[in-house]
Design an enzyme around this catalytic site. Structure first.
Site, short mmCIF file in Angstrom:
data_model
loop_
_atom_site.label_atom_id
_atom_site.label_comp_id
_atom_site.label_asym_id
_atom_site.label_seq_id
_atom_site.Cartn_x
_atom_site.Cartn_y
_atom_site.Cartn_z
NE ARG A 43 14.11 -7.23 10.54
CZ ARG A 43 14.98 -6.31 10.90
NH1 ARG A 43 16.12 -6.67 11.46
NH2 ARG A 43 14.73 -5.03 10.69
NE ARG A 68 1.65 -22.10 -24.42
CZ ARG A 68 0.83 -21.77 -25.43
NH1 ARG A 68 -0.43 -22.17 -25.41
NH2 ARG A 68 1.27 -21.04 -26.43
CD GLN A 79 18.17 -31.08 -21.97
OE1 GLN A 79 18.96 -30.44 -22.68
NE2 GLN A 79 18.44 -32.27 -21.51
CD GLN A 136 10.88 -15.29 -19.51
OE1 GLN A 136 10.45 -14.28 -18.98
NE2 GLN A 136 11.30 -15.32 -20.74
N GLY A 139 4.93 -17.73 -20.22
CA GLY A 139 5.01 -16.99 -21.48
C GLY A 139 4.08 -15.78 -21.43
N GLY A 140 3.44 -15.48 -22.56
CA GLY A 140 2.53 -14.32 -22.63
C GLY A 140 1.38 -14.43 -21.64
CD GLU A 163 8.97 -7.32 9.73
OE1 GLU A 163 7.77 -7.05 9.54
OE2 GLU A 163 9.52 -7.18 10.84
CB SER A 166 17.01 -6.24 -0.22
OG SER A 166 15.92 -7.08 -0.48
C1 LIG Z 1 1.99 -1.94 1.31
C2 LIG Z 1 2.89 -1.52 2.45
C3 LIG Z 1 2.63 -1.98 3.72
C4 LIG Z 1 3.45 -1.59 4.77
N1 LIG Z 1 3.14 -2.04 6.02
C5 LIG Z 1 3.85 -1.59 7.05
C6 LIG Z 1 3.52 -1.97 8.39
O1 LIG Z 1 2.58 -2.73 8.61
N2 LIG Z 1 4.26 -1.47 9.41
C7 LIG Z 1 5.29 -0.62 9.20
O2 LIG Z 1 5.93 -0.19 10.15
N3 LIG Z 1 5.65 -0.26 7.95
C8 LIG Z 1 4.96 -0.72 6.88
N4 LIG Z 1 5.30 -0.33 5.61
C9 LIG Z 1 6.43 0.59 5.44
C10 LIG Z 1 7.67 -0.15 4.99
O3 LIG Z 1 8.22 -0.86 6.07
C11 LIG Z 1 8.65 0.89 4.43
O4 LIG Z 1 8.13 1.37 3.20
C12 LIG Z 1 10.03 0.27 4.21
O5 LIG Z 1 10.63 -0.01 5.45
C13 LIG Z 1 10.98 1.21 3.45
O6 LIG Z 1 11.00 2.46 4.04
P1 LIG Z 1 10.73 3.75 3.14
O7 LIG Z 1 9.54 3.49 2.30
O8 LIG Z 1 10.75 4.94 4.03
O9 LIG Z 1 11.96 3.77 2.13
P2 LIG Z 1 13.38 4.56 2.30
O10 LIG Z 1 13.91 4.36 3.70
O11 LIG Z 1 13.13 5.95 1.83
O12 LIG Z 1 14.23 3.75 1.28
C14 LIG Z 1 14.22 3.99 -0.13
C15 LIG Z 1 15.38 3.21 -0.75
O13 LIG Z 1 16.63 3.65 -0.17
C16 LIG Z 1 17.30 2.54 0.43
N5 LIG Z 1 17.94 2.97 1.69
C17 LIG Z 1 17.37 3.65 2.73
N6 LIG Z 1 18.27 3.82 3.71
C18 LIG Z 1 19.42 3.24 3.29
C19 LIG Z 1 20.72 3.08 3.85
N7 LIG Z 1 21.01 3.53 5.08
N8 LIG Z 1 21.66 2.44 3.13
C20 LIG Z 1 21.37 1.92 1.91
N9 LIG Z 1 20.17 2.06 1.32
C21 LIG Z 1 19.20 2.70 2.00
C22 LIG Z 1 16.21 1.51 0.73
O14 LIG Z 1 16.74 0.20 0.81
C23 LIG Z 1 15.31 1.70 -0.49
O15 LIG Z 1 15.85 1.01 -1.59
C24 LIG Z 1 4.53 -0.72 4.54
C25 LIG Z 1 4.78 -0.28 3.25
C26 LIG Z 1 3.99 -0.67 2.21
C27 LIG Z 1 4.31 -0.17 0.81
#
Ligand SMILES: Cc1cc2nc3c(=O)[nH]c(=O)nc-3n(C[C@H](O)[C@H](O)[C@H](O)COP(=O)(O)OP(=O)(O)OC[C@H]3O[C@@H](n4cnc5c(N)ncnc54)[C@H](O)[C@@H]3O)c2cc1C
Length: 184
Positions: A43, A68, A79, A136, A139-140, A163, A166
């Site tokens: 992380r 530009r 500003q 932003q 611009g375009g 990872e 949020s």
């Molecule tokens: C391009 C790409 C590469 C990736 N690479 C890897 C990788 O190398 N290794 C790996 O392990 N994973 C990988 N991932 C998977 C990634 O880590 C997951 O997509 C991510 O952790 C979110 O999990 P999810 O998609 O199941 O979403 P979900 O868990 O279904 O979440 C969907 C939404 O609900 C919210 N949510 C879920 N649970 C809660 C909760 N308890 N409380 C509040 N909100 C919640 C989430 O924040 C999100 O907004 C990859 C994904 C992508 C798209």
């Protein structure tokens, strides 16, 4: 959506036997704790990874607004454009300071579980805000492919998802903050 240089696919393990010698953490029951330690390092690393593109995007935007001209002067002299530059620069500096301090704490052997979450949460959200401001400033031209900034905008969107999303980091930070408050 982005990061096309990094192909992504799901991996399935069916009836997969793992030898006892390959237990994560070396002994039963330690796997999650060991995996979490790895996550802390990842992380911090990911937070640094968010900061690099933010610096690059701001560099590109500064070059653009310096060259530009509109209404007879470079965009950089307006500003309200300067406000966007200031917000980007300040947030990049804040992310770097957070990451450096957390890395120092980890090097000292301290538990940085909450700090690593704060790094990843802040730096990934910061990068998204910087990407938005830089589009932003273009611009375009920020929206079309020729100038490259739209690719960064798409690429960095993933940082807030993998990872730990949020929201997961918000939960982690709040849980640990409340636990610290209860213990004091
Ligand atoms: C391009 C790409 C590469 C990736 N690479 C890897 C990788 O190398 N290794 C790996 O392990 N994973 C990988 N991932 C998977 C990634 O880590 C997951 O997509 C991510 O952790 C979110 O999990 P999810 O998609 O199941 O979403 P979900 O868990 O279904 O979440 C969907 C939404 O609900 C919210 N949510 C879920 N649970 C809660 C909760 N308890 N409380 C509040 N909100 C919640 C989430 O924040 C999100 O907004 C990859 C994904 C992508 C798209």
């Amino acid at each position: 959506m982005g990061q096309e240089g990094s192909p992504v696919s799901e991996v399935h393990f069916n009836d997969c036997r793992v030898p006892a010698a390959n237990l994560i953490g070396g002994e039963e029951g330690q796997g999650f704790r060991t995996a979490m330690k790895v996550l802390n390092k990842q992380r911090i690393h990911l937070a640094a990874l968010c900061t690099g593109p933010a610096i690059r995007m701001l560099d590109e935007a500064i070059r653009f607004v310096t060259e530009r001209k509109q209404f007879g002067q470079p965009l950089a002299e307006f500003q309200l454009v300067q406000a966007m530059i200031a917000d980007c620069q300040t947030e990049i500096f804040a992310a770097r300071a957070l990451i450096m301090e957390t890395a120092r704490q980890r090097d000292r052997g301290e538990d940085v579980t909450m700090q690593a979450s704060m790094c990843k949460y802040f730096a990934s959200e910061m990068c998204g805000r910087v990407a938005d401001r830089c589009v932003q400033m273009f611009g375009g031209y920020g929206y079309i492919a020729d100038f490259g900034i739209e690719r960064f905008y798409r690429d960095v969107r993933l940082f807030r998802l993998y990872e730990g999303t949020s929201q997961i980091h918000q939960l982690n930070i709040a849980k640990r903050t409340l636990a610290l408050a209860a213990a004091s």
